[in-house]
Design an enzyme around this catalytic site. Sequence first.
Site, PDB file in Angstrom:
ATOM      1  N   ASP A  50      21.231 -26.212  29.728  1.00 32.10           N
ATOM      2  CA  ASP A  50      20.560 -24.943  29.511  1.00 32.10           C
ATOM      3  C   ASP A  50      19.081 -25.025  29.879  1.00 32.10           C
ATOM      4  O   ASP A  50      18.519 -26.109  30.070  1.00 32.10           O
ATOM      5  CB  ASP A  50      20.704 -24.513  28.049  1.00 32.10           C
ATOM      6  CG  ASP A  50      22.099 -24.012  27.728  1.00 32.10           C
ATOM      7  OD1 ASP A  50      22.857 -23.723  28.666  1.00 32.10           O
ATOM      8  OD2 ASP A  50      22.426 -23.902  26.524  1.00 32.10           O
ATOM      9  N   LYS A  71      20.695 -19.505  30.327  1.00 33.66           N
ATOM     10  CA  LYS A  71      20.738 -19.214  28.892  1.00 33.66           C
ATOM     11  C   LYS A  71      19.340 -19.180  28.286  1.00 33.66           C
ATOM     12  O   LYS A  71      19.082 -19.728  27.231  1.00 33.66           O
ATOM     13  CB  LYS A  71      21.618 -20.210  28.131  1.00 33.66           C
ATOM     14  CG  LYS A  71      22.981 -20.463  28.710  1.00 33.66           C
ATOM     15  CD  LYS A  71      23.722 -19.191  29.062  1.00 33.66           C
ATOM     16  CE  LYS A  71      24.031 -18.296  27.889  1.00 33.66           C
ATOM     17  NZ  LYS A  71      24.718 -17.038  28.315  1.00 33.66           N
ATOM     18  N   MET A 186      14.531 -16.874  18.133  1.00 36.33           N
ATOM     19  CA  MET A 186      14.567 -15.829  19.170  1.00 36.33           C
ATOM     20  C   MET A 186      14.105 -14.474  18.628  1.00 36.33           C
ATOM     21  O   MET A 186      14.709 -13.437  18.884  1.00 36.33           O
ATOM     22  CB  MET A 186      15.980 -15.724  19.757  1.00 36.33           C
ATOM     23  CG  MET A 186      16.465 -17.025  20.386  1.00 36.33           C
ATOM     24  SD  MET A 186      18.232 -17.044  20.789  1.00 36.33           S
ATOM     25  CE  MET A 186      18.956 -17.228  19.154  1.00 36.33           C
TER      26      MET A 186
END
Length: 283
Positions: A50, A71, A186
């Site tokens: 990733d 990602k 996030m």
Amino acid sequence: MSHAVPLPAHTWPQLEPGWVWLCGAGPGDPGLLTLHAVNALRQANVVIYDALVQEAILEWAPQAEHIYAGKRGGKPSAKQRDISLRLVDLARAGKRVLRLKGGDPFVFGRGGEEAQTLVQHGIPIRIIPGISAGIGGLAYAGIPVTHRDVNQSVTFVTGHDQSGNATGSLDWQAISKGSQVIVIYMGMKHIAHITRQLIDAGRSLSEPVAVVCTATTPEQQVLETTLGTIVDDIATSGLEPPAIICVGQSVLMRQVLDWQGMAEGQAPRDLDPLGRGRPAESA
């Protein structure tokens, strides 16, 4: 100069052809790889990784083909189903496949989805946990997610749902009242929504908040702020994801536990940031 004695070879599992190992690469610093992760890197002939996996980590697998899966929020990435099915195809081709994911594969890393697809297609798997950014990244900022003078609970949440929108399924009232410390993955894109939910649920405008960007890497940056000012502070700071956001009194411990700052010669700002007056050596 003495040299460390290598661990016996028979203690390490073998990555066999046709297997897929789903492995956490930790939050960034290559030194935070587990020994099982290093063992996997040295055996794989295909590594699918990733965006948050550091290039220095891939150097542990010079013999392998390196396949970038993306990602990264807001950046071009392969679709999750395509990634999962490619793992199936590589395993069926007899490859020793290592799926390398930032942090821990089972903590907001979609590792469970990929593992489920592999099992459904009859592919043997092994899971290798990694240090999650919500713990390791905050530790590098000098913020313990638990401290007995602060909290007996910590809640880890994601800042967006599968579509990328603000998470609508979270009960912010329950989270706000039930957890002294909240760690948000996030969350920068929807920070205005998140802070509004927490404040509406009763959290104080003056509650300490830390934003840790690019945690555990040389580019790490830490913003110390409050719930009432975080939206404006992020806007003026120029900080960008990836970031971990920590809400709660444990953020104040950075004033005394900023070990990276101390290594650069900075003195602790407050030896008793919680104002409890209990000597550190007391029982």
